[in-house]
Design a protein around this motif. Structure first.
Motif, PDB file in Angstrom:
ATOM      1  N   LEU A   3       0.848  -1.187   0.000  1.00  0.00           N
ATOM      2  CA  LEU A   3       0.000   0.000   0.000  1.00  0.00           C
ATOM      3  C   LEU A   3       0.884   1.238   0.000  1.00  0.00           C
ATOM      4  CD1 LEU A   3      -2.722  -1.041   2.584  1.00  0.00           C
ATOM      5  CD2 LEU A   3      -2.903  -1.015   0.105  1.00  0.00           C
ATOM      6  N   ILE A   4       0.484   2.225  -0.788  1.00  0.00           N
ATOM      7  CA  ILE A   4       1.237   3.472  -0.898  1.00  0.00           C
ATOM      8  C   ILE A   4       0.387   4.591  -0.324  1.00  0.00           C
ATOM      9  CG2 ILE A   4       2.255   5.123  -2.502  1.00  0.00           C
ATOM     10  CD1 ILE A   4       2.599   2.689  -4.387  1.00  0.00           C
ATOM     11  N   ASN A   5       0.984   5.382   0.562  1.00  0.00           N
ATOM     12  CA  ASN A   5       0.302   6.520   1.163  1.00  0.00           C
ATOM     13  C   ASN A   5       0.195   7.632   0.128  1.00  0.00           C
ATOM     14  OD1 ASN A   5      -0.561   8.684   2.674  1.00  0.00           O
ATOM     15  ND2 ASN A   5       0.940   8.411   4.290  1.00  0.00           N
ATOM     16  N   ILE A   6      -1.037   8.080  -0.145  1.00  0.00           N
ATOM     17  CA  ILE A   6      -1.239   9.168  -1.106  1.00  0.00           C
ATOM     18  C   ILE A   6      -1.637  10.464  -0.410  1.00  0.00           C
ATOM     19  CG2 ILE A   6      -1.750   7.654  -3.035  1.00  0.00           C
ATOM     20  CD1 ILE A   6      -4.742   8.369  -2.577  1.00  0.00           C
ATOM     21  N   GLY A   7      -1.538  10.478   0.899  1.00  0.00           N
ATOM     22  CA  GLY A   7      -1.832  11.691   1.659  1.00  0.00           C
ATOM     23  C   GLY A   7      -3.082  11.560   2.502  1.00  0.00           C
ATOM     24  N   ASP A  43     -12.156  10.822  -4.901  1.00  0.00           N
ATOM     25  CA  ASP A  43     -11.537  12.103  -4.578  1.00  0.00           C
ATOM     26  C   ASP A  43     -10.899  12.005  -3.197  1.00  0.00           C
ATOM     27  OD1 ASP A  43     -10.774  14.698  -4.182  1.00  0.00           O
ATOM     28  OD2 ASP A  43     -12.737  15.571  -4.591  1.00  0.00           O
ATOM     29  N   ALA A  44      -9.579  11.936  -3.161  1.00  0.00           N
ATOM     30  CA  ALA A  44      -8.840  11.830  -1.899  1.00  0.00           C
ATOM     31  C   ALA A  44      -8.088  13.124  -1.600  1.00  0.00           C
ATOM     32  CB  ALA A  44      -7.878  10.654  -1.969  1.00  0.00           C
ATOM     33  N   THR A  45      -8.620  14.248  -2.089  1.00  0.00           N
ATOM     34  CA  THR A  45      -7.935  15.533  -1.908  1.00  0.00           C
ATOM     35  C   THR A  45      -8.351  16.263  -0.639  1.00  0.00           C
ATOM     36  OG1 THR A  45      -9.613  16.724  -3.170  1.00  0.00           O
ATOM     37  CG2 THR A  45      -7.704  15.876  -4.399  1.00  0.00           C
ATOM     38  N   TYR A  46      -9.442  15.860  -0.025  1.00  0.00           N
ATOM     39  CA  TYR A  46      -9.967  16.534   1.167  1.00  0.00           C
ATOM     40  C   TYR A  46     -10.190  18.021   0.907  1.00  0.00           C
ATOM     41  CZ  TYR A  46      -9.540  12.478   4.165  1.00  0.00           C
ATOM     42  OH  TYR A  46      -9.710  11.240   4.726  1.00  0.00           O
ATOM     43  N   GLY A  47     -10.694  18.352  -0.276  1.00  0.00           N
ATOM     44  CA  GLY A  47     -11.027  19.724  -0.616  1.00  0.00           C
ATOM     45  C   GLY A  47      -9.860  20.557  -1.093  1.00  0.00           C
ATOM     46  N   ARG A  48      -8.699  19.986  -1.153  1.00  0.00           N
ATOM     47  CA  ARG A  48      -7.525  20.728  -1.632  1.00  0.00           C
ATOM     48  C   ARG A  48      -7.380  20.578  -3.150  1.00  0.00           C
ATOM     49  NH1 ARG A  48      -6.531  19.254   3.476  1.00  0.00           N
ATOM     50  NH2 ARG A  48      -5.435  20.689   4.836  1.00  0.00           N
ATOM     51  N   ARG A  49      -6.456  21.308  -3.705  1.00  0.00           N
ATOM     52  CA  ARG A  49      -6.228  21.279  -5.145  1.00  0.00           C
ATOM     53  C   ARG A  49      -5.680  19.918  -5.580  1.00  0.00           C
ATOM     54  NH1 ARG A  49      -1.402  24.358  -7.371  1.00  0.00           N
ATOM     55  NH2 ARG A  49      -1.185  23.205  -9.280  1.00  0.00           N
ATOM     56  N   THR A  58      -8.354  -1.076 -12.371  1.00  0.00           N
ATOM     57  CA  THR A  58      -9.768  -1.401 -12.194  1.00  0.00           C
ATOM     58  C   THR A  58     -10.679  -0.347 -12.821  1.00  0.00           C
ATOM     59  OG1 THR A  58      -9.788  -0.267 -10.075  1.00  0.00           O
ATOM     60  CG2 THR A  58      -9.340  -2.640 -10.045  1.00  0.00           C
ATOM     61  N   ASP A  59     -10.109   0.581 -13.607  1.00  0.00           N
ATOM     62  CA  ASP A  59     -10.797   1.723 -14.215  1.00  0.00           C
ATOM     63  C   ASP A  59     -11.147   2.811 -13.209  1.00  0.00           C
ATOM     64  OD1 ASP A  59     -10.637   0.799 -16.785  1.00  0.00           O
ATOM     65  OD2 ASP A  59     -12.632  -0.104 -16.785  1.00  0.00           O
ATOM     66  N   HIS A  60     -10.691   2.675 -11.979  1.00  0.00           N
ATOM     67  CA  HIS A  60     -10.891   3.739 -11.006  1.00  0.00           C
ATOM     68  C   HIS A  60      -9.842   4.826 -11.232  1.00  0.00           C
ATOM     69  CE1 HIS A  60     -13.243   0.667  -8.912  1.00  0.00           C
ATOM     70  NE2 HIS A  60     -13.875   1.697  -8.364  1.00  0.00           N
ATOM     71  N   VAL A  61     -10.237   6.064 -10.959  1.00  0.00           N
ATOM     72  CA  VAL A  61      -9.345   7.204 -11.056  1.00  0.00           C
ATOM     73  C   VAL A  61      -9.350   7.873  -9.683  1.00  0.00           C
ATOM     74  CG1 VAL A  61      -8.941   9.425 -12.182  1.00  0.00           C
ATOM     75  CG2 VAL A  61      -9.811   7.503 -13.509  1.00  0.00           C
ATOM     76  N   VAL A  62      -8.161   8.073  -9.113  1.00  0.00           N
ATOM     77  CA  VAL A  62      -8.027   8.637  -7.777  1.00  0.00           C
ATOM     78  C   VAL A  62      -7.394  10.016  -7.893  1.00  0.00           C
ATOM     79  CG1 VAL A  62      -7.059   8.314  -5.476  1.00  0.00           C
ATOM     80  CG2 VAL A  62      -7.698   6.318  -6.838  1.00  0.00           C
ATOM     81  N   LEU A  63      -8.067  11.019  -7.318  1.00  0.00           N
ATOM     82  CA  LEU A  63      -7.513  12.370  -7.276  1.00  0.00           C
ATOM     83  C   LEU A  63      -6.745  12.530  -5.977  1.00  0.00           C
ATOM     84  CD1 LEU A  63     -10.626  14.412  -8.461  1.00  0.00           C
ATOM     85  CD2 LEU A  63      -8.811  13.393  -9.844  1.00  0.00           C
TER      86      LEU A  63
END
Length: 82
Positions: A3-7, A43-49, A58-63
């Protein structure tokens, strides 16, 4: 499975990751819009840019709010730990 931490405590599986790209180009914006329409956008940005877009097999796109270089560096650090 690595697993990689993306923030912000969010993680993605490195074995499922296809690409880490910058969100500025028109084709990437189209990919984001299509994922949103298919309900495959995370959306894993928590409201940030959004600074990085992670495309999964899996065709998922993660921001992500972290820079693409930061996410890639964390992935390389995980590989070195093995």
């Amino acid at each position: 499975m690595q697993l990689i931490n993306i923030g912000f405590g969010n993680m993605v599986s490195s074995s499922r990751l296809l690409a880490i790209v910058s969100p500025e180009s028109a084709p990437i914006k189209r990919i984001i819009q299509e994922a949103k329409e298919k309900r495959k956008l995370i959306d894993a940005t928590y409201g940030r840019r959004t600074r990085a877009v992670i495309i999964m097999d899996t065709d998922h796109v993660v921001l992500c709010a972290s820079l693409p270089e930061t996410v890639a560096g964390r992935m390389e650090a995980e590989d070195e730990d093995e």
